[in-house]
Design a protein around this motif. Structure first.
Motif, PDB file in Angstrom:
ATOM      1  N   LYS A   9     -56.625  21.547 -13.985  1.00 43.17           N
ATOM      2  CA  LYS A   9     -56.193  20.243 -14.502  1.00 43.17           C
ATOM      3  C   LYS A   9     -55.545  20.420 -15.879  1.00 43.17           C
ATOM      4  O   LYS A   9     -56.048  21.179 -16.717  1.00 43.17           O
ATOM      5  N   VAL A  10     -54.442  19.703 -16.064  1.00 43.81           N
ATOM      6  CA  VAL A  10     -53.735  19.752 -17.354  1.00 43.81           C
ATOM      7  C   VAL A  10     -53.941  18.404 -18.056  1.00 43.81           C
ATOM      8  O   VAL A  10     -53.517  17.360 -17.550  1.00 43.81           O
ATOM      9  N   ASP A  34     -44.708  13.160 -17.981  1.00 43.30           N
ATOM     10  CA  ASP A  34     -44.634  14.628 -17.854  1.00 43.30           C
ATOM     11  C   ASP A  34     -45.463  15.147 -16.681  1.00 43.30           C
ATOM     12  O   ASP A  34     -45.369  16.320 -16.335  1.00 43.30           O
ATOM     13  N   GLY A  35     -46.330  14.302 -16.140  1.00 44.65           N
ATOM     14  CA  GLY A  35     -47.120  14.717 -14.983  1.00 44.65           C
ATOM     15  C   GLY A  35     -48.524  15.189 -15.311  1.00 44.65           C
ATOM     16  O   GLY A  35     -49.187  15.792 -14.450  1.00 44.65           O
ATOM     17  N   ASP A 258     -52.273  32.090 -24.076  1.00 39.65           N
ATOM     18  CA  ASP A 258     -53.559  31.426 -23.860  1.00 39.65           C
ATOM     19  C   ASP A 258     -53.601  30.728 -22.497  1.00 39.65           C
ATOM     20  O   ASP A 258     -54.642  30.705 -21.829  1.00 39.65           O
ATOM     21  N   VAL A 259     -52.466  30.136 -22.108  1.00 43.28           N
ATOM     22  CA  VAL A 259     -52.408  29.515 -20.776  1.00 43.28           C
ATOM     23  C   VAL A 259     -52.644  30.592 -19.716  1.00 43.28           C
ATOM     24  O   VAL A 259     -53.406  30.395 -18.760  1.00 43.28           O
ATOM     25  N   LEU A 279     -47.760  22.726 -17.460  1.00 44.12           N
ATOM     26  CA  LEU A 279     -47.613  22.493 -16.012  1.00 44.12           C
ATOM     27  C   LEU A 279     -46.584  23.458 -15.424  1.00 44.12           C
ATOM     28  O   LEU A 279     -46.796  24.041 -14.365  1.00 44.12           O
ATOM     29  N   GLU A 280     -45.478  23.631 -16.152  1.00 44.30           N
ATOM     30  CA  GLU A 280     -44.444  24.561 -15.670  1.00 44.30           C
ATOM     31  C   GLU A 280     -44.998  25.967 -15.563  1.00 44.30           C
ATOM     32  O   GLU A 280     -44.807  26.668 -14.572  1.00 44.30           O
ATOM     33  N   GLN A 281     -45.720  26.385 -16.587  1.00 42.76           N
ATOM     34  CA  GLN A 281     -46.265  27.756 -16.574  1.00 42.76           C
ATOM     35  C   GLN A 281     -47.268  27.950 -15.427  1.00 42.76           C
ATOM     36  O   GLN A 281     -47.378  29.047 -14.876  1.00 42.76           O
ATOM     37  N   LEU A 282     -47.942  26.889 -15.068  1.00 45.91           N
ATOM     38  CA  LEU A 282     -48.919  26.987 -13.973  1.00 45.91           C
ATOM     39  C   LEU A 282     -48.267  26.798 -12.598  1.00 45.91           C
ATOM     40  O   LEU A 282     -48.951  26.721 -11.577  1.00 45.91           O
ATOM     41  N   GLY A 283     -46.947  26.694 -12.606  1.00 48.06           N
ATOM     42  CA  GLY A 283     -46.225  26.593 -11.334  1.00 48.06           C
ATOM     43  C   GLY A 283     -46.147  25.190 -10.778  1.00 48.06           C
ATOM     44  O   GLY A 283     -45.880  24.996  -9.590  1.00 48.06           O
TER      45      GLY A 283
END
Ligand code: G3P
Ligand code: CA
Length: 285
Positions: A9-10, A34-35, A258-259, A279-283
Motif C-alpha cells: 500500500k502506498v 495520483d492513485g 529506500d522504496v 507507485l511508479e517504482q512499484l510497477g
C-alpha cells in the motif's frame, strides 16, 4: 509473509506533500489523483475543540502565523495562510521576504479563489473525512494523534465522536476499516482501542524497544510503524513482525533506494511524500 511489491500500500504522507503544501486539501486531492491507496495526516486539537491537520505543535513553520495550535481557535487558524511558505506558484505576495518569519497579508478564506483557498487554508479532519468519503473509491486514512498536548485524552474523545459521525468508528473487522489510528503514544492507542476494539491501530516507532524486537506489539495493536532508518539498520525486523502475526507500515519512504529496500523486505505499506513516484517504482504507475 512478505507482501508482494504490487500489493504494498502506498500512503501519501501529509498528502502529496512533495508537490503541494502539506496537510492542505489540495495536497490530499493530488494524492488521490495520483492513485495513492491512502492518506496520512497528523491531528491536533484547537482551543475550541476542533481537530485540525497540522504536524508541528506550533503553526510557525507552515503558516504566516505564530503560536501553538492547542492555544488557538479554529477561526484564528482559518485566517492564516498555510500554503505560501512552500508554494511559489500561487498568485499573491510570494518571493523574497515572504518567508515563514514574515507576516504575509492574505485575504480571508471566503474571499480567496477556491483553488487558492484549497492550497492555503487550514484543513479540519472533518473536511478530510468528507474528501475521503466522496472519493468514489476506497481511500484509506491513517490518522496520527500528536502528543503530548495540553488536551491529552480529549484528542481521542473528539476523534471518536467524529468517526462515529461518519460511520467509521466501529468497523466489523480491522480489515474492513478504511481508517486506522497511529501514534508514538501507546497511551493514545490504548484509549482508541478501549473505545473501539476493531479500529486498527499503528504503534509508531523511532527505535525498537527491547520488548518489541521480536516483532510483538502492545496488546491489541496489529501494525508496527517503524521509521525507514530502523529498517536500514535492522532489515530483519520486518520478518520478526510478520512472524509475530503483525504488519509493517514504514515512514517516510521517499528515496528510490529506500522504496527498493521496502519492496525487497515485503513491508505492508510505505508512507511517502511522493506517492506517484513510489507507485511508479512499484510497477503501478
Ligand atoms: O507516518 C508516520 C510519520 O508521519 C511520523 O512522523 O513526524 O512525520 O509525523 P511525523
Ligand atoms: Ca505524521
Amino acid at each position: 509473509m512478505p507482501t508482494p511489491r504490487e500489493a504494498i500500500k502506498v500512503i501519501a504522507h501529509r498528502g502529496a506533500s512533495a508537490d503541494v503544501p502539506e496537510h492542505t486539501l489540495a495536497a490530499y486531492r493530488k494524492a488521490i489523483e495520483d492513485g495513492a491507496d491512502g492518506l496520512e495526516c497528523d491531528v491536533r486539537l484547537t482551543s475550541d475543540g476542533h481537530l485540525v491537520c497540522v504536524h508541528d505543535r506550533r503553526v510557525n513553520r507552515t503558516s504566516n502565523g505564530r503560536g501553538a495550535v492547542s492555544a488557538l481557535e479554529l477561526a484564528d487558524l482559518a485566517g492564516l495562510d498555510f500554503g505560501s511558505w512552500k508554494d511559489t506558484t500561487r498568485v499573491g505576495p510570494v518571493g523574497p521576504g515572504a518567508g515563514r518569519d514574515t507576516a504575509v497579508p492574505v485575504p480571508p478564506v471566503s474571499e480567496r479563489p477556491q483553488w487558492d483557498a484549497e492550497r492555503t487554508s487550514v484543513l479540519t479532519l472533518e473536511r478530510l473525512l468528507e474528501l475521503v468519503s466522496d472519493a468514489g473509491r476506497r481511500v484509506e486514512l491513517a490518522i496520527e494523534t500528536k502528543h503530548p498536548t495540553r488536551w491529552a485524552g480529549q484528542v481521542e474523545e473528539r476523534l471518536m465522536t467524529l468517526l462515529h459521525r461518519f460511520g467509521l468508528a466501529a468497523p466489523a473487522s480491522a480489515a474492513a476499516s478504511p481508517v486506522r489510528v497511529m501514534s508514538f503514544s501507546a497511551r493514545s492507542l490504548h484509549r482508541v482501542r478501549a473505545a473501539s476494539p476493531h479500529l486498527p491501530t499503528v504503534q509508531l516507532m523511532q527505535f525498537v524497544g527491547v520488548r518489541h524486537r521480536d516483532g510483538r506489539l502492545p496488546p491489541g495493536v496489529g501494525i508496527s510503524g517503524p521509521s525507514i532508518r530502523i529498517l536500514r539498520g535492522h532489515p530483519s525486523y520486518v520478518e520478526q513482525v510478520h512472524r509475530a502475526g503483525n504488519r509493517v507500515h514504514v515512514w517516510t519512504v521517499d528515496e528510490p533506494a529506500d522504496v527498493a529496500l521496502c519492496a525487497d523486505l515485503g513491508v505492508d505499506a510505505v508512507i511517502t511524500n511522493r506517492p506517484r513516484a513510489v507507485l511508479e517504482q512499484l510497477g503501478r504507475g
